[in-house]
Design a protein around this motif. Structure first.
Motif, PDB file in Angstrom:
ATOM      1  N   THR A   3      53.271  40.718 -23.035  1.00  0.00           N
ATOM      2  CA  THR A   3      53.461  41.987 -22.352  1.00  0.00           C
ATOM      3  C   THR A   3      53.568  41.702 -20.863  1.00  0.00           C
ATOM      4  OG1 THR A   3      51.139  42.465 -21.840  1.00  0.00           O
ATOM      5  CG2 THR A   3      51.912  43.015 -24.062  1.00  0.00           C
ATOM      6  N   GLY A   4      54.127  42.624 -20.104  1.00  0.00           N
ATOM      7  CA  GLY A   4      54.177  42.382 -18.667  1.00  0.00           C
ATOM      8  C   GLY A   4      55.160  43.234 -17.928  1.00  0.00           C
TER       9      GLY A   4
ATOM     10  N   HIS B 188      58.001  41.297 -11.056  1.00  0.00           N
ATOM     11  CA  HIS B 188      57.559  41.249  -9.660  1.00  0.00           C
ATOM     12  C   HIS B 188      58.827  41.075  -8.838  1.00  0.00           C
ATOM     13  CE1 HIS B 188      55.857  39.515  -5.963  1.00  0.00           C
ATOM     14  NE2 HIS B 188      54.718  40.059  -6.316  1.00  0.00           N
TER      15      HIS B 188
ATOM     16  N   ASN C 210      58.804  39.198 -15.279  1.00  0.00           N
ATOM     17  CA  ASN C 210      57.620  39.003 -16.129  1.00  0.00           C
ATOM     18  C   ASN C 210      56.568  38.109 -15.491  1.00  0.00           C
ATOM     19  OD1 ASN C 210      58.686  40.556 -18.256  1.00  0.00           O
ATOM     20  ND2 ASN C 210      59.782  38.798 -19.084  1.00  0.00           N
ATOM     21  N   LEU C 211      56.499  38.082 -14.172  1.00  0.00           N
ATOM     22  CA  LEU C 211      55.524  37.197 -13.513  1.00  0.00           C
ATOM     23  C   LEU C 211      54.103  37.737 -13.616  1.00  0.00           C
ATOM     24  CD1 LEU C 211      57.315  35.811 -10.334  1.00  0.00           C
ATOM     25  CD2 LEU C 211      56.751  34.651 -12.474  1.00  0.00           C
ATOM     26  N   VAL C 212      53.973  39.017 -13.952  1.00  0.00           N
ATOM     27  CA  VAL C 212      52.648  39.620 -14.104  1.00  0.00           C
ATOM     28  C   VAL C 212      52.553  40.178 -15.516  1.00  0.00           C
ATOM     29  CG1 VAL C 212      51.125  41.473 -13.298  1.00  0.00           C
ATOM     30  CG2 VAL C 212      52.471  40.150 -11.648  1.00  0.00           C
ATOM     31  N   GLY C 213      51.477  39.843 -16.225  1.00  0.00           N
ATOM     32  CA  GLY C 213      51.375  40.332 -17.591  1.00  0.00           C
ATOM     33  C   GLY C 213      50.158  39.807 -18.309  1.00  0.00           C
TER      34      GLY C 213
ATOM     35  N   LYS D 214      58.587  30.748 -15.150  1.00  0.00           N
ATOM     36  CA  LYS D 214      57.257  30.371 -15.621  1.00  0.00           C
ATOM     37  C   LYS D 214      57.235  29.042 -16.375  1.00  0.00           C
ATOM     38  CE  LYS D 214      56.230  34.141 -17.818  1.00  0.00           C
ATOM     39  NZ  LYS D 214      57.464  34.843 -17.428  1.00  0.00           N
TER      40      LYS D 214
END
Lengths: 361, 361
Positions: free
Chosen positions: A143-144, A147, A152-155, A322
């Motif tokens: 999930t996320g 940024h 999807n850098l935050v999740g 990532k």
């Protein structure tokens, strides 16, 4: 109806796939009985399916509320996740509530993330209504949000309590989004199953014509492949990275173009093309296989090359992906059709030359 | 040096406690060698200890950056967590980086939360510099931020890779914060160890005078109790809720006063007083025990009662607490000193009357 189990110990869950399942309460009941429910959807899917889902849930006597988000990848932000959190807080939802994500990949990713961090984690259920969500993003617990510096850098890793997939919802899906979903089906075939790839070569027309049998098989087989990969490596310490075939290139395309210009699946399509050609350049993949892959991409209605863009900025965007580990970029490459490999076994210069050629050509 | 292990399977980790440990690289080395590091601290702790920690880490040849947050519970927000995420993204920290939280409970909670959601989870290390963080918040993996609607309503369970506690840092701690930390020591004693409570009755003066032997024992015993509770119930499905003694009342005090008016530990102190008196009212706790508890609170320099505030708003704030389950408020109450119990075995009317009496009196 078919049920595929994602085997993750105490986080195991079923994926139920079947025509007409949306709005059926029976499959959901073990996960929601007696608990407050919040349905999260968007301005496109809500008018089509929210009433049916809400009516289906109504019999249980519990509270059912809903939040309607704006539609689009450009809204996959912390601000949008906060609107879900605000609804949970202002509605005084307790830790035993259940959040249902009704929509495509963006709705599922944001909703799953909000569920992961509300009160340090509440249950959520995926009701995917796009092909991309049904074959890929609703399964596996990633999930996320995006940024400004990368996708999807935050999740969080947060597995759903169950996934209920109704292929009938694909009748309302725009052609472009259908093709975008088929990019993830192709990805699953390429990393794991040469026979499934050959089947896709023959069924590309039937898939785009939304023939029920073809779509049903594509959804089931993609979910089986993804479930097996995720069960072996939930947190992506190793083999799960195979699911990112085409995604490192694809994310750079999305980041440089601005989210929402191309659909995620379209960027992945071009990314698969790039991964195939880079595999060829490294001497891994024969020319004939690259041609087969490109031909399927075209038949699925997907881009096979990236748009013209600045090569240096593209390379910088790739380095933010990532999959970077200890400063060394890893890519998912193809030693053959039906076989993926996570590899750092190439020179930086080789990759730079390749990207410059792709983007300038 | 003492080491206490928090036993959580693959998430197990050591708590190292000893004078002079801050700035020693040896204990950290297994967790950080060769990896990019980001130290997060605040404007109060940074000037005191950031250089020492950074110098201690310098020998490894890796990148060491830092972020300095504003100080205070009122900054425990998503906006502050985002400044950490922004630093990680703009510094291109990869998934194998390590984030170090240098400071008190607020720094640890925000930093742990940012580490939990950056790239779906990166490692973090706790370097607690306040008594409250050393005895309570750095242990157990609860991370999070406040929401305008309630404390810690957004967060994640994310265990640190290790905790390094140097009691020497308490020499620079303001008296009020020392007392606030002692509230959590008292909480640990009350829920689990009558002998430890009796020891505190005798050592209250020595603790407030910061005698090294007394503080060392208080930190070790509190960590042992917390580690045992967390090991038995990491995700708070049951007994971990015991650690919230005084916190449901305390959170309502904080929410209604506005975060930062009282320190968290001060609100917990008043909350412990309320829990003791409500236990007495229910016939669970003898008057003499309540008097002993109140006497210790006073000797530790803590409030024993809530400030005057609107009772109805206070009750509404309590209902938003995370301990609410299926609409029924649960409280941690005391059948005796050294024994806590999570209970919903009281009438709503009884609780309302009690709260009105406490707040109006």
């Amino acid at each position: 109806m078919t049920t595929i189990n994602v085997e993750l110990g105490e986080h195991s869950y079923p994926i139920h796939i079947g025509s007409g399942l949306l709005g059926c309460r029976d499959l959901l009941d073990p996960h929601i009985a007696g608990r407050d429910l919040l349905i999260v959807t968007n301005t496109t899917v809500g008018p089509l399916y929210l009433d049916r889902v809400r009516d289906g849930l109504a019999g249980g006597g519990q509270r059912v509320e809903s939040v309607v988000l704006p539609d689009g990848e450009s809204f996959k932000t912390m601000a949008t996740a906060s609107t879900i959190l605000d609804a949970l807080v202002s509605g005084r939802f307790a830790r035993d509530c259940v959040v249902l994500a009704l929509g495509g990949g963006v709705v599922g990713d944001i909703t799953g993330f909000a569920a992961a961090i509300y009160q340090r984690g509440v249950d959520f259920i995926q009701l995917p209504t796009t092909l991309l969500a049904q074959v890929d993003s609703s399964v596996g617990g990633k999930t996320g949000i995006n940024h400004p510096g990368g996708k999807n850098l935050v999740g969080a890793f947060h597995q759903p309590a169950c996934v209920v997939t109704d292929p009938d919802t694909l009748h309302t899906l725009p052609d472009r989004e259908l093709s975008a979903g088929l990019a993830e089906v192709l990805k699953a075939a390429l990393i794991a199953d040469a026979g499934f790839f050959a089947w896709m070569e023959g069924q590309a027309v039937a898939l785009r014509a939304r023939e029920a049998a073809a779509l049903g098989h594509a959804i089931r087989r993609s979910c089986e492949i993804k479930a097996a990969v995720v069960a072996a490596d939930e947190r992506e310490h190793g083999q799960r990275a195979l699911l990112n075939l085409g995604h490192t290139f694809g994310h750079a395309i999305e980041l440089r173009m601005g989210y929402g210009q191309w659909l995620h699946g379209e960027a992945v399509g071009a990314g698969i093309g790039m991964a195939a050609r880079f595999s060829q350049r490294l001497g891994w993949l024969p020319t004939g296989d690259v041609e087969r892959i490109v031909a399927v991409l075209e038949r699925l209605g997907l881009p096979v090359r990236p748009p013209a863009m600045d090569a240096e900025a593209f390379l910088a965007a790739m380095a933010m992906d990532k999959k970077v580990k200890a400063g060394q970029l890893r890519l998912v490459l193809l030693p053959g059709i039906g076989e993926g490999r996570v590899s750092a076994d190439f020179g930086l210069r080789e990759l730079q030359d390749f990207v410059r050629g792709e983007l300038g050509g």
